[in-house]
Each structure stands twice: as C-alpha cells, then as structure tokens.
Scaffold this motif. Structure first.
Motif: not given
Length: 128
Positions: A75-81
């Motif tokens: 997900s985009s939150s996993e990629l950002a982290s």
C-alpha cells in the motif's frame, strides 16, 4: 507371275517365324534359402494381442493446475514508510574500495604515459 512369287514369300515368312531358344548354363534354378525362410516366417507371424487396459499405465490422467494468485502490491503507506527508512539510513564505508595512490602520483603517471605516446617511433629499414 512376279506377284504370285511375292505372295508365296509373304506367306512363307509369316509361317516361318523365328523360334527363340532360351539358353541356360544351369538346368536347376538356385533359390535363396535364407530369403525363402524369412518369407515363410514372415507369413506365419502373428502379432500378440494387446490388453484392453494397456493404455492405462502409459497415459497419465489430466490434472488441471490451480489458477495462479495475483501478486500483492504494498500500500502507499507501506511504501512511504520504506522510503523514509531508506532516506534516514547512513551509507556504510565498508563497501567503498580503498584508494592506495595519491592524486599527485596518478597525475604524474598519466603525464608520463601521455609523453610516451607522443614520442616518435623509430624508423625501421625496409627489408627486401
């Protein structure tokens, strides 16, 4: 008279056809015994009967493979982290190769190499 003589010659030539004689050096024909034996055995050969279920052991049953599962995307939150973790990490110097020569030594070596290339080649005498 000439026509009757001609007619007699035609009749005689029709009746007196040349007979052909067959000359043979041997009176008995020689047979190939191996070929005769082979043909006899070939005619007498009976193929063995195949069993009714002989194909069962030679053919595997069809098994349809299961459908592949689609890949899962982060997900985009996993990629950002993961991106923040990469940016905050410091590079290690263990991967860098140590430089043993100083810049002045390498510059002197390069200058010597260029001077060597600019030298004129000695002229060789042509050998005839």
């Amino acid at each position: 008279m000439a026509s009757s003589l001609l007619a007699r010659n035609v009749v005689r030539s029709a009746h007196a056809l040349p007979t052909l004689r067959v000359l043979s050096t041997s009176s008995v024909l020689r047979k190939d015994f191996v070929q005769e034996l082979y043909l006899k055995e070939l005619k007498n050969y009976k193929a063995p009967l195949a069993a009714q279920d002989a194909h069962v052991s030679a053919v595997k049953p069809l098994v349809v493979p299961s459908a592949p599962t689609p890949p899962s995307f982060p997900s985009s939150s996993e990629l950002a982290s993961e991106l923040k973790a990469y940016e905050s990490s410091q590079p290690t110097l263990a991967d860098a190769a140590p430089v043993s020569t100083s810049s002045s030594e390498s510059a002197a070596g390069a200058q010597a190499f260029l001077q060597f290339l600019e030298q004129d080649l000695p002229k060789e005498e042509a050998h005839h």
